[in-house]
Write an enzyme that holds these catalytic residues in place. Structure first.
Site, PDB file in Angstrom:
ATOM      1  N   TRP A  50       0.844  -1.195   0.000  1.00  0.00           N
ATOM      2  CA  TRP A  50       0.000   0.000   0.000  1.00  0.00           C
ATOM      3  C   TRP A  50       0.882   1.250   0.000  1.00  0.00           C
ATOM      4  O   TRP A  50       1.896   1.306   0.708  1.00  0.00           O
ATOM      5  CB  TRP A  50      -0.878  -0.024   1.252  1.00  0.00           C
ATOM      6  CG  TRP A  50      -1.708   1.195   1.510  1.00  0.00           C
ATOM      7  CD1 TRP A  50      -2.557   1.801   0.656  1.00  0.00           C
ATOM      8  CD2 TRP A  50      -1.773   1.934   2.732  1.00  0.00           C
ATOM      9  NE1 TRP A  50      -3.171   2.876   1.256  1.00  0.00           N
ATOM     10  CE2 TRP A  50      -2.701   2.979   2.541  1.00  0.00           C
ATOM     11  CE3 TRP A  50      -1.148   1.811   3.983  1.00  0.00           C
ATOM     12  CZ2 TRP A  50      -3.014   3.903   3.539  1.00  0.00           C
ATOM     13  CZ3 TRP A  50      -1.460   2.731   4.968  1.00  0.00           C
ATOM     14  CH2 TRP A  50      -2.376   3.760   4.751  1.00  0.00           C
ATOM     15  N   GLN A  80       4.657   5.400  -5.332  1.00  0.00           N
ATOM     16  CA  GLN A  80       5.755   6.130  -4.702  1.00  0.00           C
ATOM     17  C   GLN A  80       7.128   5.528  -4.989  1.00  0.00           C
ATOM     18  O   GLN A  80       8.136   6.211  -4.905  1.00  0.00           O
ATOM     19  CB  GLN A  80       5.546   6.178  -3.183  1.00  0.00           C
ATOM     20  CG  GLN A  80       4.347   6.986  -2.745  1.00  0.00           C
ATOM     21  CD  GLN A  80       4.178   6.988  -1.235  1.00  0.00           C
ATOM     22  OE1 GLN A  80       4.990   6.447  -0.516  1.00  0.00           O
ATOM     23  NE2 GLN A  80       3.118   7.606  -0.764  1.00  0.00           N
ATOM     24  N   TYR A  96      -4.803  -0.458  -4.963  1.00  0.00           N
ATOM     25  CA  TYR A  96      -3.499   0.166  -4.763  1.00  0.00           C
ATOM     26  C   TYR A  96      -2.899   0.556  -6.120  1.00  0.00           C
ATOM     27  O   TYR A  96      -2.664  -0.294  -6.976  1.00  0.00           O
ATOM     28  CB  TYR A  96      -2.543  -0.768  -4.026  1.00  0.00           C
ATOM     29  CG  TYR A  96      -2.960  -1.130  -2.609  1.00  0.00           C
ATOM     30  CD1 TYR A  96      -3.954  -0.432  -1.932  1.00  0.00           C
ATOM     31  CD2 TYR A  96      -2.344  -2.189  -1.939  1.00  0.00           C
ATOM     32  CE1 TYR A  96      -4.333  -0.772  -0.645  1.00  0.00           C
ATOM     33  CE2 TYR A  96      -2.707  -2.531  -0.641  1.00  0.00           C
ATOM     34  CZ  TYR A  96      -3.707  -1.829  -0.006  1.00  0.00           C
ATOM     35  OH  TYR A  96      -4.072  -2.179   1.272  1.00  0.00           O
ATOM     36  N   SER A 114     -11.690  -6.222   5.961  1.00  0.00           N
ATOM     37  CA  SER A 114     -10.819  -5.152   6.432  1.00  0.00           C
ATOM     38  C   SER A 114     -11.657  -4.033   7.032  1.00  0.00           C
ATOM     39  O   SER A 114     -12.613  -3.563   6.402  1.00  0.00           O
ATOM     40  CB  SER A 114      -9.978  -4.599   5.277  1.00  0.00           C
ATOM     41  OG  SER A 114      -9.172  -3.513   5.713  1.00  0.00           O
ATOM     42  N   GLY A 141       5.634  -2.098   5.180  1.00  0.00           N
ATOM     43  CA  GLY A 141       5.914  -1.669   3.815  1.00  0.00           C
ATOM     44  C   GLY A 141       7.354  -1.202   3.755  1.00  0.00           C
ATOM     45  O   GLY A 141       8.020  -1.078   4.789  1.00  0.00           O
ATOM     46  N   GLU A 167      15.552  -4.389   8.489  1.00  0.00           N
ATOM     47  CA  GLU A 167      15.477  -3.781   9.822  1.00  0.00           C
ATOM     48  C   GLU A 167      14.213  -4.211  10.561  1.00  0.00           C
ATOM     49  O   GLU A 167      14.254  -4.690  11.702  1.00  0.00           O
ATOM     50  CB  GLU A 167      15.504  -2.258   9.674  1.00  0.00           C
ATOM     51  CG  GLU A 167      15.446  -1.491  10.988  1.00  0.00           C
ATOM     52  CD  GLU A 167      16.741  -1.540  11.778  1.00  0.00           C
ATOM     53  OE1 GLU A 167      16.724  -1.084  12.936  1.00  0.00           O
ATOM     54  OE2 GLU A 167      17.752  -2.046  11.253  1.00  0.00           O
ATOM     55  N   ASN A 168      13.059  -4.074   9.902  1.00  0.00           N
ATOM     56  CA  ASN A 168      11.792  -4.309  10.591  1.00  0.00           C
ATOM     57  C   ASN A 168      11.520  -5.769  10.890  1.00  0.00           C
ATOM     58  O   ASN A 168      10.811  -6.098  11.848  1.00  0.00           O
ATOM     59  CB  ASN A 168      10.641  -3.715   9.777  1.00  0.00           C
ATOM     60  CG  ASN A 168      10.657  -2.200   9.749  1.00  0.00           C
ATOM     61  OD1 ASN A 168      11.243  -1.568  10.620  1.00  0.00           O
ATOM     62  ND2 ASN A 168      10.033  -1.614   8.748  1.00  0.00           N
TER      63      ASN A 168
END
Length: 336
Positions: free
Chosen positions: A21, A27, A54, A152, A285, A294-295
């Site tokens: 998303w 982007q 999206y 959702s 994301g 990292e996440n």
């Protein structure tokens, strides 16, 4: 990577799920998006979440390209239907039988697969009887185009209605995808208890509150160049609710908690939502592969109760807890 059952089903998904998303097809350039998906695969993420809306279907195409050549049985692919797509004509949105059955075929073609693991109602459709929607989902499952059904941002009452119809029609409603973070906890009073009762898990989005919980935004300071708060394509609008000095000041107080756990602020935010036993996965994301690396380190983290209490104390009254926000943020008519 650790894995959790999705709802009261036999399906397991990676507790860190990759979502596209606001990134793929808009982007982030396609090459960078593919690199992020490959980074996710490299670190053990097997679950990928997207939606037809999206980037007006482009995100599904990018994800399908990125996953091409992977063993399909080793992946869990989730997509959604509801919001307007294509030319956005009078039947190009909602959860009517026509739109659901046409949309699943479009999603499968773009994703390059013959089925998705979970097909999700992106919102509740006030313009279509829920009986019609659930019958369409039942037919999607029977056709083998989706293995399970999810939703959702449905309210507790909507979940109960949908679950009862799914049971009568012989398929499983196993997941809800709400916004959830240490700053936004509106699902806790009603949605989570109903979901536990029904055997539904949460697959949560925005666990980092669009980047605010990373601590990179400071009270009175200019947003870092290239950050979501500077993005005029939609990111700036999405993050605006949190760009207040009282919120940003309290978020800065979480640095000591993250330090004690030897986590980054982003890792702390993702690990925090995973402490809720009704949460099957946190969606992350990325615009760069290093963000994925990292996440993902939040997987398997156990936060002691004392530190969870310190998070509560640090954030205090800036946390949004009103359960009415779920219904209030829902479309009051079918979008076009």
């Amino acid at each position: 990577m650790e894995f959790r059952h999705l709802g009261r089903s036999g399906l397991k998904i990676s507790e860190i799920t990759y979502g596209n998303w606001l990134t793929h097809g808009s982007q982030v350039e396609n090459d960078a998006a593919v690199a992020c998906v490959h980074a996710a695969l490299d670190v053990g993420i097997t679950t990928f979440d997207t939606a037809d809306v999206y980037a007006n279907t482009a995100a599904e195409t990018v994800l399908g390209t990125a996953l091409k050549g992977q063993r399909r049985e080793s992946l869990e692919i989730l997509t959604k239907v509801y919001f307007p797509t294509g030319p956005k004509g009078h039947n190009d949105s909602g959860l009517s039988r026509k739109h659901v059955l046409e949309s699943i075929d479009g999603s499968l073609k773009r994703l390059g697969t013959d089925h998705v693991d979970v097909y999700q109602a992106h919102r509740w459709d006030v313009s279509t009887p829920v009986e019609e929607t659930m019958q369409a989902f039942a037919d999607v499952v029977r056709a083998g185009k989706a293995l399970y059904i999810g939703v959702s941002e449905w309210t507790a009452d909507q979940l109960r209605q949908g679950h009862a119809l799914a049971k009568d029609l012989g398929f499983q409603l196993i997941s809800n995808q709400p916004q959830y973070s240490a700053l936004y906890r509106v699902i806790e009073p009603e949605v989570v208890p109903a979901s536990r009762e029904l055997g539904i898990s949460q697959v949560v989005f925005s666990p980092i509150a669009q980047g605010v919980l990373t601590g990179k935004y400071t009270p009175g300071g200019a947003p870092p160049e290239g950050s979501r708060a500077t993005d005029e394509k939609g990111g700036k609008q999405m993050i605006s609710r949190w760009m207040r000095d009282d919120v940003l000041s309290r978020v800065q107080q979480l640095k000591s908690v993250a330090s004690e756990l030897q986590l980054s602020m982003a890792q702390l935010a993702v690990a925090w939502v995973l402490q809720n036993d009704n949460v099957a996965a946190a969606i992350i994301g990325a615009s760069r592969p290093e963000q994925v690396h990292e996440n993902v380190k939040a997987s398997g983290v156990r936060i002691p109760a004392e530190l969870m209490q310190r998070v509560d104390a640090a954030l205090g009254d800036v946390v949004e807890r009103d359960p009415a926000r779920t219904a209030a943020s829902a479309p009051t008519e079918r979008p076009s």
